[in-house]
Design a protein around this motif. Structure first.
Motif, PDB file in Angstrom:
ATOM      1  N   GLU A   1       0.834  -1.211   0.000  1.00 56.35           N
ATOM      2  CA  GLU A   1       0.000   0.000   0.000  1.00 56.35           C
ATOM      3  C   GLU A   1       0.867   1.258   0.000  1.00 56.35           C
ATOM      4  O   GLU A   1       0.507   2.270  -0.559  1.00 56.35           O
ATOM      5  N   GLU A   2       2.020   1.195   0.670  1.00 59.34           N
ATOM      6  CA  GLU A   2       2.890   2.374   0.761  1.00 59.34           C
ATOM      7  C   GLU A   2       4.341   2.004   0.477  1.00 59.34           C
ATOM      8  O   GLU A   2       4.757   0.871   0.718  1.00 59.34           O
ATOM      9  N   LEU A   3       5.109   2.973   0.002  1.00 56.51           N
ATOM     10  CA  LEU A   3       6.519   2.730  -0.343  1.00 56.51           C
ATOM     11  C   LEU A   3       7.335   2.284   0.880  1.00 56.51           C
ATOM     12  O   LEU A   3       8.283   1.502   0.752  1.00 56.51           O
ATOM     13  N   GLU A   4       6.958   2.794   2.073  1.00 52.44           N
ATOM     14  CA  GLU A   4       7.699   2.455   3.303  1.00 52.44           C
ATOM     15  C   GLU A   4       7.755   0.939   3.526  1.00 52.44           C
ATOM     16  O   GLU A   4       8.662   0.437   4.165  1.00 52.44           O
ATOM     17  N   GLU A   5       6.732   0.224   3.024  1.00 50.46           N
ATOM     18  CA  GLU A   5       6.678  -1.230   3.268  1.00 50.46           C
ATOM     19  C   GLU A   5       7.716  -2.000   2.444  1.00 50.46           C
ATOM     20  O   GLU A   5       7.962  -3.171   2.691  1.00 50.46           O
TER      21      GLU A   5
END
Length: 314
Positions: A63-67
């Protein structure tokens, strides 16, 4: 049960649109070029079958780049588009990114930016939290674009910005519902600026027209597509409003209502723009195992739109 004859009116055009085909091809070509895994931010298109198939080939959905643990791997942005902040974040992470945003969604983004530069306050007609809406609102500075979801909100809207106002729309809305909302806005704000060319995409419009064309003749109508697919859910609404009350979505966990089908003489079938044709064929095969079926495909318009994929993947 087998001998009951049922007539199927197969709506056309249906299924994949050019933006969806392009997005899927971008993921496939990226895996070929960069090897697995490649990351995809958000479901590339709203369809479980498509997403599961790409997972098997080496796509990892986040869902997000941080993952993303390994930032040296490429990331693809989904067909729905992303807020401006996302490519900027990818650059900060030194990530390779490929943007699979549908060109018709990108057109709405550019339109909103140009209107903002020209001093307009912008209304976006769409559904809250839909990734396309999040992406379009994320093109502009906070407070310069507001969401209107329905006629009530259009009637109650009040322009606090003291600026001229303009509207843009999500590309996958119901053509008729959107027309009613626009009508209200135009009657209330005489000078409201509208898009030069309608924002609802050709595929959404064509699939809705095709369903409308046959709904009255059907005892039941089935739309093959996912629950989180805006254009599929809209097709169910269109079928209901156009004369087939008993219309429903067939998604990955649906139980097929054979008993109700048994009591029908004519059923309509279409599919959302992110649903592959194999799902339509599987559904028809299921019916063929139980009933005698006669298929009549009714096409209202030929589609020949093709979108090129980014040069770096050729």
């Amino acid at each position: 049960m087998k001998n009951k004859e049922i007539k199927i009116l197969l709506s056309a055009p249906r299924g994949f649109c050019a933006g969806v085909e392009r997005a899927i091809e971008i993921v496939e070509k990226s895996i070929q070029k960069y090897g697995a895994p490649v990351y995809v931010r958000h479901e590339i298109v709203h369809n479980k079958f498509v997403v599961d198939d790409l997972k098997k080939r080496g796509a990892i959905f986040v869902e997000e780049l941080e993952e993303i643990q390994d930032k040296s791997r490429p990331v693809i942005f989904s067909a729905h588009g992303v807020p401006k902040k996302i490519p900027a974040d990818a650059k900060n992470y030194n990530m390779t990114y490929i943007d699979a945003t549908c060109p018709l969604v990108s057109k709405v983004h550019r339109e909103a930016e140009n209107l903002n530069k020209a001093g307009y306050h912008i209304i976006l007609i769409g559904h809250e939290n839909h990734p396309e809406v999040v992406g379009t609102m994320g093109q502009l500075p906070s407070g310069s674009i507001e969401l209107i979801q329905n006629e009530i909100e259009a009637k109650n809207y009040n322009n606090k910005s003291n600026k001229k106002i303009a509207f843009v729309t999500q590309t996958t809305l119901s053509v008729d519902d959107t027309k009613d909302i626009i009508q209200i806005l135009k009657s209330r704000f005489k000078d409201i600026q509208e898009p030069k060319k309608e924002d609802i995409c050709y595929a959404t419009t064509n699939r809705q027209m095709a369903v409308k064309n046959i709904a009255k003749q059907c005892d039941m109508f089935f739309i093959i597509g996912s629950r989180n697919s805006s254009n599929s859910v809209r097709l169910v609404e269109v079928a209901k409003k156009s004369g087939c009350e008993n219309s429903r979505l067939i998604h990955s966990e649906s139980k097929i209502p054979y008993n109700e089908i048994q009591n029908s003489n004519t059923i309509g079938i279409s599919s959302g723009a992110s649903a592959p044709e194999i799902l339509v064929n599987n559904f028809i095969d299921d019916l063929r195992n139980r009933f005698t079926i006669k298929i009549n495909e009714i096409e209202i318009i030929k589609e020949n739109v093709v979108f090129k994929i980014p040069k770096k993947l050729n």
